[in-house]
Scaffold this motif. Structure first.
Motif, PDB file in Angstrom:
ATOM      1  N   ARG A   6      19.805  39.398  20.785  1.00  8.72           N
ATOM      2  CA  ARG A   6      18.749  39.710  19.676  1.00  8.72           C
ATOM      3  C   ARG A   6      18.432  38.657  18.895  1.00  8.72           C
ATOM      4  O   ARG A   6      19.207  37.979  18.368  1.00  8.72           O
ATOM      5  CB  ARG A   6      19.120  41.115  18.972  1.00  8.72           C
ATOM      6  N   ARG A   8      18.075  37.347  15.578  1.00  7.77           N
ATOM      7  CA  ARG A   8      18.429  37.880  13.923  1.00  7.77           C
ATOM      8  C   ARG A   8      18.191  36.687  13.178  1.00  7.77           C
ATOM      9  O   ARG A   8      18.467  35.519  13.507  1.00  7.77           O
ATOM     10  CB  ARG A   8      19.685  38.523  13.947  1.00  7.77           C
ATOM     11  N   ASP A   9      18.271  36.790  11.763  1.00  4.51           N
ATOM     12  CA  ASP A   9      17.944  35.800  10.881  1.00  4.51           C
ATOM     13  C   ASP A   9      19.644  35.106  10.757  1.00  4.51           C
ATOM     14  O   ASP A   9      19.669  33.749  10.131  1.00  4.51           O
ATOM     15  CB  ASP A   9      17.683  36.355   9.447  1.00  4.51           C
ATOM     16  N   ALA A  84      20.015  44.826   9.891  1.00  2.00           N
ATOM     17  CA  ALA A  84      19.068  44.504  11.136  1.00  2.00           C
ATOM     18  C   ALA A  84      18.807  43.029  11.295  1.00  2.00           C
ATOM     19  O   ALA A  84      18.310  42.263  12.035  1.00  2.00           O
ATOM     20  CB  ALA A  84      17.584  45.345  10.907  1.00  2.00           C
ATOM     21  N   ARG A  85      19.235  42.263  10.082  1.00  2.07           N
ATOM     22  CA  ARG A  85      19.058  40.664   9.926  1.00  2.07           C
ATOM     23  C   ARG A  85      20.072  40.152  10.449  1.00  2.07           C
ATOM     24  O   ARG A  85      20.146  38.598  10.678  1.00  2.07           O
ATOM     25  CB  ARG A  85      18.893  40.516   8.350  1.00  2.07           C
ATOM     26  N   THR A  86      21.415  40.765  10.843  1.00  4.12           N
ATOM     27  CA  THR A  86      22.551  39.693  11.426  1.00  4.12           C
ATOM     28  C   THR A  86      22.987  40.313  12.710  1.00  4.12           C
ATOM     29  O   THR A  86      22.925  41.462  12.973  1.00  4.12           O
ATOM     30  CB  THR A  86      23.437  39.813  10.123  1.00  4.12           C
ATOM     31  N   HIS A  87      23.709  39.420  13.173  1.00  5.15           N
ATOM     32  CA  HIS A  87      24.293  39.800  14.633  1.00  5.15           C
ATOM     33  C   HIS A  87      25.533  40.369  14.140  1.00  5.15           C
ATOM     34  O   HIS A  87      26.041  41.482  15.166  1.00  5.15           O
ATOM     35  CB  HIS A  87      24.672  38.326  15.442  1.00  5.15           C
ATOM     36  N   THR A 110      21.023  50.048  13.762  1.00  8.54           N
ATOM     37  CA  THR A 110      20.264  48.701  14.127  1.00  8.54           C
ATOM     38  C   THR A 110      20.961  47.691  15.273  1.00  8.54           C
ATOM     39  O   THR A 110      20.570  46.741  15.114  1.00  8.54           O
ATOM     40  CB  THR A 110      20.088  47.632  12.744  1.00  8.54           C
ATOM     41  N   THR A 112      23.777  46.460  15.439  1.00 11.07           N
ATOM     42  CA  THR A 112      24.452  45.201  14.823  1.00 11.07           C
ATOM     43  C   THR A 112      26.038  45.680  15.029  1.00 11.07           C
ATOM     44  O   THR A 112      26.716  46.367  14.537  1.00 11.07           O
ATOM     45  CB  THR A 112      24.176  45.122  13.330  1.00 11.07           C
TER      46      THR A 112
END
Length: 471
Positions: A6, A8-9, A84-87, A110, A112
């Motif tokens: 995915r 992600r940031d 939702a922004r990280t693995h 999310t 994660t």
């Protein structure tokens, strides 16, 4: 569902980064992320509920994080937006029995992966009971106890078992924690948050037992026999409550009151459900956990503090006293200020594993004879509660991020040994090597050798006269 890559940031995000332990983890990762560092390519973030506190941390970091994220455990939308922004989300907000479940739920929602520092058996059982099905369906790894509670015990047991290659078999892994402090540095040994989590844990012992009963019933319903631990091979491993003199260590031992035994048992239930890998060592020996002190005076103080804690933790008013005065009731071992930098620098630890078993055995047909083989393993490193914990926590997060392909497991709720052990010797070796690379040592002190099985003298108050000069 499969766990697909995915966008992600961030690779990892540290939630609770402004707390005492979380900040230590962030400082360590800031060094790793520097050019030439242990993980220089990592994209990482710090997160918490206070922008002011997070901004205040930045000046103390060796290199800045990729991002700063605001989220609060009482705000579900903020938790989902964060995760939702990280693995991998690294949760450092405790006590987990109060603040952890919302974060786990957000990560599953999310897709994660999640890991934490939790040494609270109640919370681990709760997540297995309530969230394992959803995590498995979502392809999310939820991994608890990725710190001193209980990476040394869990991975050390696997490493000890691996010293008995077939046809040898390890039946007992008897562990002793040894903490050393040079000189007399100021400050407590631990932060009061850890002590308070233990108080709440003892206060909820009845709830924990009921919840574990429900968890085991659920496992049994899913697969008959899966609620039971692996079969006991050889005589039952007996661990002395203490104080007990350990001749091989020249120290007094006490039954370890932390999460190690519960975590290793959880991992072993996981591994018992996995198919055995042909030609690989038997990974689920009986496990015992003790901690040690060097002198009779220290043993007496531990016994006194333990008796006082047990007496007070059994009632509401007693727990209130313990929660208000951690330094008083731990004889200064825990405080709201936490350890000083001088004390952290002066402290180190090792966990000694005495492995015992047979030269030729299978788990299906164990010999009726006494053990004839033994090996001694050391897991060691710097100060365990905060410095080594940061190294272990980050290493586990990186393993989850980069080494999933080694594992037959797609998703679910795990403890470290259950997750890593499912990948067999290759996965165990990969994590051991990663930990060694950052300063957590795994060493074979005595390789597999013949033994007469007369290593220890348990339950004796005071050493034999000839050994007293060693104290």
């Amino acid at each position: 569902m499969s766990h697909l890559p995915r966008e992600r940031d961030f690779d990892v995000l540290i939630f609770g980064a402004s707390g005492y332990t979380g900040e230590r983890v962030a400082r360590t990762l800031s060094k790793w992320s520097m050019p030439g560092g242990a993980w220089e390519t990592v994209r990482w973030a710090i997160a918490g509920r206070s922008q002011k506190k997070l901004d205040g941390m930045l000046g103390g970091l060796a290199s800045p994080p990729t991002g700063v994220v605001i989220a609060d455990t009482s705000d579900e939308a903020s938790l989902r937006a964060m995760s939702a922004r990280t693995h991998v989300l690294m949760n450092a907000t405790g006590p987990y029995r109060f603040y952890g479940e919302a974060v786990v739920s957000a990560c599953i929602a999310t897709t994660t992966d999640y890991c934490d520092l939790c040494g609270e058996p109640e919370f681990i059982d709760r997540c297995q009971l309530k969230h394992s099905d959803a995590a498995r369906t979502a392809g999310v790894l939820v991994v608890h106890a990725c710190a001193f509670d209980s990476v040394p015990a869990d991975l050390g047991t696997l490493f000890t078992a691996m010293q008995f290659p077939p046809p040898a078999l390890c039946a007992h892994a008897d562990m002793y924690h040894v903490v050393s402090v040079e000189g007399n540095p100021p400050g407590a040994s631990g932060h009061a948050t850890t002590f308070r989590a233990a108080v709440h844990g003892f206060g909820g012992a009845g709830e924990t037992r009921a919840q574990r009963k429900a968890l085991l019933a659920k496992l049994e319903e899913e697969a008959p026999g899966s609620s039971r631990p692996p079969p006991l091979l050889g005589p039952k491993l007996k661990v002395a409550a203490g104080p007990a003199w350990q001749k091989a260590l020249a120290r007094y031992s006490f039954l370890f009151p932390g999460a190690d035994v519960a975590v290793v048992r959880t991992s072993q239930r996981t591994l018992a459900r996995q198919p055995r890998r042909a030609g690989e060592p038997y990974l689920t020996p009986q496990f015992g956990a003790s901690f040690t002190v060097a002198s009779a005076r220290s043993a007496a103080m531990v016994a006194l503090a333990g008796a006082l804690f047990n007496a007070l933790s059994g009632s509401g008013w007693g727990r209130a006293l313990l929660l208000r005065q951690p330094a008083l009731f731990t004889l200064g071992a825990f405080s709201d200020e936490g350890p000083s930098e001088e004390r952290l620098a002066a402290t180190s630890w090792k966990s000694v594993f005495f492995g015992r078993g047979w030269s030729d055995a299978t788990p299906d047909r164990p010999p009726s004879t006494s053990f004839d083989r033994a090996a001694t393993v050391l897991v060691s490193g710097p100060e365990p509660g905060y410095i080594a914990t940061a190294l272990m926590f980050l290493s586990m997060a990186r393993f989850i991020k980069e080494e999933r392909r080694r594992l037959p497991i797609v998703g679910g709720v795990f403890t470290p040994g259950g997750l890593v052990g499912s990948g067999g010797a290759a996965a165990i070796t990969a994590l051991v090597d990663a930990l060694r690379a950052v300063g957590i040592r795994f060493e074979v002190e005595e390789a597999l050798h013949a033994t007469d099985d007369s290593r220890t003298q348990l339950g004796v108050w005071g050493p034999p006269a000839a050994a007293r000069s060693k104290l």
